[in-house]
Design an enzyme around this catalytic site. Structure first.
Site, PDB file in Angstrom:
ATOM      1  N   ALA A 123      35.052  47.759  12.766  1.00 30.10           N
ATOM      2  CA  ALA A 123      33.706  47.668  12.197  1.00 30.10           C
ATOM      3  C   ALA A 123      32.683  48.171  13.198  1.00 30.10           C
ATOM      4  CB  ALA A 123      33.397  46.218  11.817  1.00 30.10           C
ATOM      5  N   ASP A 124      31.545  48.545  12.665  1.00 27.11           N
ATOM      6  CA  ASP A 124      30.394  48.869  13.496  1.00 27.11           C
ATOM      7  C   ASP A 124      29.159  48.352  12.786  1.00 27.11           C
ATOM      8  OD1 ASP A 124      29.631  50.200  16.043  1.00 27.11           O
ATOM      9  OD2 ASP A 124      28.280  51.276  14.705  1.00 27.11           O
TER      10      ASP A 124
END
EC number: 3.6.1.9
Length: 185
Positions: free
Chosen positions: A69-70
């Site tokens: 994820a970011d």
């Protein structure tokens, strides 16, 4: 069991609190180069999550499903990154003071059969920050390592006038969506 391709303590805590079994495995991916290509926060955050996923698959394989994820913070579609120093943190926080702030997270789940990409946005409407309070927060150093120098669970919490979206998205991982995707694990 999933592999969390992240060093984020917050993401790990979200998984623990949701009861999703995981191992935390860091990946090396420099997303700064992407800023030269992607100016739109949504495009950038998805490209960064994809880069992290590619690095994780290359390093660990898919014996265990991977989640990467970011998260970015944006005001008026301007990406607010992690501040390098106190002065930059002040400027970033001043942009958020009294404004609508979007916290955008792209999460990717990948196993041997499928890849699921999920983009989610949580928006906060902040009251103007008190100058003395802001100064104390800056001196505390708690803004370090935080996208947009923002801690919605800390400093910014008392300034929240309205929340549109999920808290988990703002904290960096849509665990509700992940639980749906990974329910068969």
């Amino acid at each position: 069991m999933i592999r969390l391709a992240s060093t984020s303590e917050t993401r790990a805590k979200l998984l623990q609190d949701t009861g999703i079994e995981f191992i935390q495995s860091p990946v090396d991916f420099d997303e700064e180069e992407l800023l030269k290509v992607y100016k739109n926060p949504r495009d950038f955050v998805c490209a960064a999550a994809r880069g992290k996923m590619e690095a994780a698959v290359e390093k660990y394989g898919l014996e265990i499903p991977i989640v990467a994820a970011d998260t970015v913070v944006a005001v008026s579609d301007e990406i607010l990154r992690k501040a390098k120093d106190e002065e930059e943190a002040r400027k970033i926080l001043q942009k958020q003071s009294g404004n609508k702030v979007d916290i955008i997270t792209c999460m990717i789940y990948k196993d041997k059969e499928k890849t699921v990409e999920d983009l989610d946005v949580t928006s906060y409407i902040f009251a103007p920050f008190d100058e003395e309070d802001l100064q104390n927060y800056l001196k505390s150093g708690q803004w370090r390592g935080k996208a947009g120098a923002c801690m919605v669970e800390g400093f910014c919490k008392k300034y929240i006038k309205e929340v549109l979206g999920r808290e988990s998205t703002a904290m960096g991982l849509q665990v509700e969506r992940l639980a749906e995707i990974a329910k068969d694990l």
